[in-house]
Scaffold this motif. Structure first.
Motif, PDB file in Angstrom:
ATOM      1  N   TRP A 107       2.718   5.543   0.819  1.00 32.16           N
ATOM      2  CA  TRP A 107       1.342   5.796   1.222  1.00 32.16           C
ATOM      3  C   TRP A 107       0.966   4.802   2.312  1.00 32.16           C
ATOM      4  O   TRP A 107       1.617   3.785   2.496  1.00 32.16           O
ATOM      5  CB  TRP A 107       0.381   5.688   0.030  1.00 32.16           C
ATOM      6  CG  TRP A 107       0.328   4.317  -0.581  1.00 32.16           C
ATOM      7  CD1 TRP A 107       1.207   3.788  -1.488  1.00 32.16           C
ATOM      8  CD2 TRP A 107      -0.613   3.297  -0.300  1.00 32.16           C
ATOM      9  NE1 TRP A 107       0.852   2.508  -1.797  1.00 32.16           N
ATOM     10  CE2 TRP A 107      -0.270   2.181  -1.080  1.00 32.16           C
ATOM     11  CE3 TRP A 107      -1.725   3.217   0.532  1.00 32.16           C
ATOM     12  CZ2 TRP A 107      -0.987   0.988  -1.045  1.00 32.16           C
ATOM     13  CZ3 TRP A 107      -2.445   2.036   0.549  1.00 32.16           C
ATOM     14  CH2 TRP A 107      -2.083   0.935  -0.227  1.00 32.16           C
ATOM     15  N   THR A 108      -0.054   5.143   3.069  1.00 33.68           N
ATOM     16  CA  THR A 108      -0.559   4.249   4.115  1.00 33.68           C
ATOM     17  C   THR A 108      -2.057   4.063   3.917  1.00 33.68           C
ATOM     18  O   THR A 108      -2.716   4.837   3.220  1.00 33.68           O
ATOM     19  CB  THR A 108      -0.315   4.840   5.522  1.00 33.68           C
ATOM     20  OG1 THR A 108      -1.071   6.051   5.643  1.00 33.68           O
ATOM     21  CG2 THR A 108       1.155   5.111   5.758  1.00 33.68           C
ATOM     22  N   LYS A 109      -2.596   3.041   4.549  1.00 34.65           N
ATOM     23  CA  LYS A 109      -4.027   2.764   4.423  1.00 34.65           C
ATOM     24  C   LYS A 109      -4.878   3.814   5.119  1.00 34.65           C
ATOM     25  O   LYS A 109      -6.069   3.916   4.872  1.00 34.65           O
ATOM     26  CB  LYS A 109      -4.341   1.380   4.984  1.00 34.65           C
ATOM     27  CG  LYS A 109      -3.764   0.270   4.141  1.00 34.65           C
ATOM     28  CD  LYS A 109      -4.130  -1.087   4.673  1.00 34.65           C
ATOM     29  CE  LYS A 109      -3.537  -2.149   3.766  1.00 34.65           C
ATOM     30  NZ  LYS A 109      -3.919  -3.494   4.164  1.00 34.65           N
ATOM     31  N   THR A 110      -4.249   4.622   5.980  1.00 33.09           N
ATOM     32  CA  THR A 110      -5.002   5.667   6.686  1.00 33.09           C
ATOM     33  C   THR A 110      -5.142   6.942   5.854  1.00 33.09           C
ATOM     34  O   THR A 110      -5.908   7.824   6.217  1.00 33.09           O
ATOM     35  CB  THR A 110      -4.315   6.019   8.020  1.00 33.09           C
ATOM     36  OG1 THR A 110      -2.988   6.476   7.761  1.00 33.09           O
ATOM     37  CG2 THR A 110      -4.270   4.803   8.947  1.00 33.09           C
ATOM     38  N   MET A 111      -4.414   7.027   4.745  1.00 35.54           N
ATOM     39  CA  MET A 111      -4.487   8.215   3.893  1.00 35.54           C
ATOM     40  C   MET A 111      -5.776   8.196   3.082  1.00 35.54           C
ATOM     41  O   MET A 111      -6.252   7.129   2.687  1.00 35.54           O
ATOM     42  CB  MET A 111      -3.286   8.267   2.936  1.00 35.54           C
ATOM     43  CG  MET A 111      -1.961   8.451   3.633  1.00 35.54           C
ATOM     44  SD  MET A 111      -0.546   8.284   2.521  1.00 35.54           S
ATOM     45  CE  MET A 111      -0.672   9.792   1.607  1.00 35.54           C
ATOM     46  N   THR A 112      -6.307   9.373   2.839  1.00 39.06           N
ATOM     47  CA  THR A 112      -7.498   9.471   2.002  1.00 39.06           C
ATOM     48  C   THR A 112      -7.099   9.322   0.531  1.00 39.06           C
ATOM     49  O   THR A 112      -5.932   9.494   0.177  1.00 39.06           O
ATOM     50  CB  THR A 112      -8.208  10.825   2.186  1.00 39.06           C
ATOM     51  OG1 THR A 112      -7.353  11.858   1.687  1.00 39.06           O
ATOM     52  CG2 THR A 112      -8.568  11.083   3.639  1.00 39.06           C
TER      53      THR A 112
ATOM     54  N   GLU B  52      -5.440  12.444  -0.702  1.00 42.31           N
ATOM     55  CA  GLU B  52      -4.048  12.607  -0.280  1.00 42.31           C
ATOM     56  C   GLU B  52      -3.112  11.760  -1.147  1.00 42.31           C
ATOM     57  O   GLU B  52      -2.056  12.229  -1.575  1.00 42.31           O
ATOM     58  CB  GLU B  52      -3.876  12.219   1.188  1.00 42.31           C
ATOM     59  CG  GLU B  52      -4.513  13.172   2.167  1.00 42.31           C
ATOM     60  CD  GLU B  52      -4.458  12.645   3.597  1.00 42.31           C
ATOM     61  OE1 GLU B  52      -4.226  13.479   4.492  1.00 42.31           O
ATOM     62  OE2 GLU B  52      -4.648  11.426   3.812  1.00 42.31           O
TER      63      GLU B  52
END
Length: 141
Positions: free
Chosen positions: A65-70, A73
């Protein structure tokens, strides 16, 4: 308000949880019902040696996961990954006639573990000294 344990489930609760993870409705099928006597299962498990592949059952890993994912998501990815892992456990349960505890079947339990491990500098495993290698989880190392 009284708290309830996220790991305390009955068979129906586990079934509903699995259906919720898969985001599907389900219809009960009577021909697939199997009743297991817990006393017999415990006795059988204590008398038989576990096959090597059961000693090294994988634990579910958190999907990337990334910090830009909601949040939605991340939640969806975790549910899909966990569902695939649960399907693998179901094959093991059928193939070796064993039953997993509610801990293994509860996504919230694993989410809490993932977050604690991610935020920790040190993770300590407490194992049974009578057979420490059986209880040690290499995946956490």
């Amino acid at each position: 308000a009284q708290s309830t344990s996220v790991t305390d489930q009955d068979d129906l609760g586990a079934l509903l949880g699995l259906a919720d993870l898969a985001e599907r409705d389900f219809t009960a099928q009577r021909q697939n019902v199997r009743i297991i006597d817990p006393a017999v299962a415990i006795e059988r498990a204590s008398m038989e040696k576990l096959p090597e592949e059961l000693k090294k059952l994988p634990i579910p890993t958190r999907p990337p996961w990334t910090k830009t994912m909601t949040a939605e998501e991340v939640d969806r990815q975790e549910k899909l990954s966990f569902l695939e892992w649960r399907r693998g456990l179901a094959k093991v349960e059928e193939g070796y006639d064993v039953a997993m505890t509610p801990f293994e079947k509860n996504l919230e339990f694993w989410r809490q573990l993932w977050r604690v491990v991610e935020k920790s500098d040190v993770v300590v495993q407490v194992v049974d000294s009578r057979n420490p290698l059986l209880y040690r989880c290499e995946a956490l190392e």
